[in-house]
Design a protein around this motif. Structure first.
Motif, PDB file in Angstrom:
ATOM      1  N   THR A   1      75.134 -63.315   5.025  1.00 53.84           N
ATOM      2  CA  THR A   1      73.847 -63.991   4.801  1.00 53.84           C
ATOM      3  C   THR A   1      73.009 -63.312   3.571  1.00 53.84           C
ATOM      4  O   THR A   1      72.258 -63.899   2.890  1.00 53.84           O
TER       5      THR A   1
ATOM      6  N   THR B   1      69.962 -68.657   4.848  1.00 57.37           N
ATOM      7  CA  THR B   1      71.579 -69.359   4.883  1.00 57.37           C
ATOM      8  C   THR B   1      71.385 -70.091   5.936  1.00 57.37           C
ATOM      9  O   THR B   1      72.198 -71.358   5.638  1.00 57.37           O
ATOM     10  N   ARG B   2      70.747 -70.425   6.888  1.00 53.25           N
ATOM     11  CA  ARG B   2      70.485 -71.632   7.982  1.00 53.25           C
ATOM     12  C   ARG B   2      69.959 -72.661   7.243  1.00 53.25           C
ATOM     13  O   ARG B   2      70.505 -73.632   7.536  1.00 53.25           O
TER      14      ARG B   2
ATOM     15  N   GLY C   1      69.168 -64.237   6.576  1.00 51.88           N
ATOM     16  CA  GLY C   1      69.574 -65.142   7.642  1.00 51.88           C
ATOM     17  C   GLY C   1      68.876 -66.654   7.742  1.00 51.88           C
ATOM     18  O   GLY C   1      69.560 -67.617   7.879  1.00 51.88           O
TER      19      GLY C   1
ATOM     20  N   LEU D   1      77.010 -67.418   9.937  1.00 58.18           N
ATOM     21  CA  LEU D   1      76.072 -67.510  11.096  1.00 58.18           C
ATOM     22  C   LEU D   1      77.146 -67.720  12.226  1.00 58.18           C
ATOM     23  O   LEU D   1      76.574 -67.763  13.527  1.00 58.18           O
TER      24      LEU D   1
ATOM     25  N   SER E   1      78.755 -69.359   4.098  1.00 55.96           N
ATOM     26  CA  SER E   1      77.544 -69.323   4.872  1.00 55.96           C
ATOM     27  C   SER E   1      77.660 -69.877   6.264  1.00 55.96           C
ATOM     28  O   SER E   1      77.008 -69.214   7.136  1.00 55.96           O
TER      29      SER E   1
END
Ligand code: HEM
Length: 229
Positions: free
Chosen positions: A59, A68-69, A65, A50, A46
């Protein structure tokens, strides 16, 4: 520097179906190790997703995205807690000793596989101890810098200039811990018979005698002879 190689609670020699078997890790330590391993792999994947645009496709594994963040820091918290428990169990056996200095000074023999020329080592050799302490160091740096840039909770309290430095240190530490991880997995596979220490919890008497003879001798000298065996 002391020269005490430590034996840990639970380490023991016994006879299993006529063969000598040595307990190296109990079930709790093994479960914890694999939680640590899984969380580091999830973190690396992950984090790399990023980190660099051409890896952004990764992701997809975490639902895009945004997800994942959001998930990445939680994987980090799991890694930190699981490694911390592991650290408390293992740090004493990983303290440096005089044997380690000799082992490192003969690194040529280590790489060439001339194990018979090396000093007898305890439960861990200097290479394993190096991996242990570098993982502990980088995990600490990663959690501290990670919390500083965790936008959802803590970043608003950290000045933006400090966050930029924290992110740089975070990324450098991540790259370095991935290198240490590769070294660790390579060593675990390269030294035949090691993986079962973390799957079954035991190693063969031959493995212990060949790679960790001081540990093996210490266990043998403590052992009560069971007449049933
Ligand atoms: C798929 C990945 C992994 C594999 C195949 C693996 C395999 C192993 C094996 C076989 C051992 C036992 C070695 C021995 O007792 O001689 C071990 C020990 C250990 N592993 Fe892993 N491991 C993996 C991932 C990780 C990760 C991600 C971490 C930490 C972030 C980690 C930290 C440790 C530590 C600290 C030890 C104890 C060695 C020591 O204290 O010096 N492992 N691993």
């Amino acid at each position: 520097m002391p020269d005490v190689e430590r034996v840990q609670p639970g380490d023991d020699i016994h006879v299993e179906r006529g063969e000598i078997s040595v307990n190296r890790y109990g079930p709790a330590a093994r479960v914890n190790h694999w939680i640590t391993a899984a969380s580091l792999i999830l973190l690396a994947v992950s984090g790399l997703a990023l980190f660099y645009p051409s890896l952004f496709f990764l992701t997809g594994l975490f639902g895009g995205g945004q997800n994942t963040r959001a998930l990445h820091p939680y994987f980090g918290v799991v890694l930190f807690i699981s490694f911390f428990v592991f650290f408390l169990q293992l740090w004493r056996a990983n303290l440096p000793t005089r044997t380690d200095v000799k082992w490192v000074s003969q690194i040529n023999d280590v790489v060439a596989g001339r194990e018979e020329k090396l000093p007898e080592v305890g439960k861990y050799n200097a290479g394993q101890k190096f991996i242990f302490w570098s993982m502990a160091f980088f995990i600490l740096v990663l959690i501290v810098t990670g919390v500083m840039v965790w936008q959802a909770y803590f970043a608003p309290y950290v000045p933006i200039e400090t966050q930029r430095i924290a992110l740089l240190v975070h990324a450098i530490s991540a790259v370095l811990i991935i290198c240490v991880f590769i070294l660790h997995v390579y060593a675990a596979i390269w030294t035949r018979g090691t993986l079962r220490a973390m799957t079954r919890g035991t190693v063969t008497g031959g493995w212990a005698f060949r790679h960790h003879r001081k540990w093996f001798r210490e266990l043998a000298s403590r052992r009560r002879v069971d007449p049933a065996e």
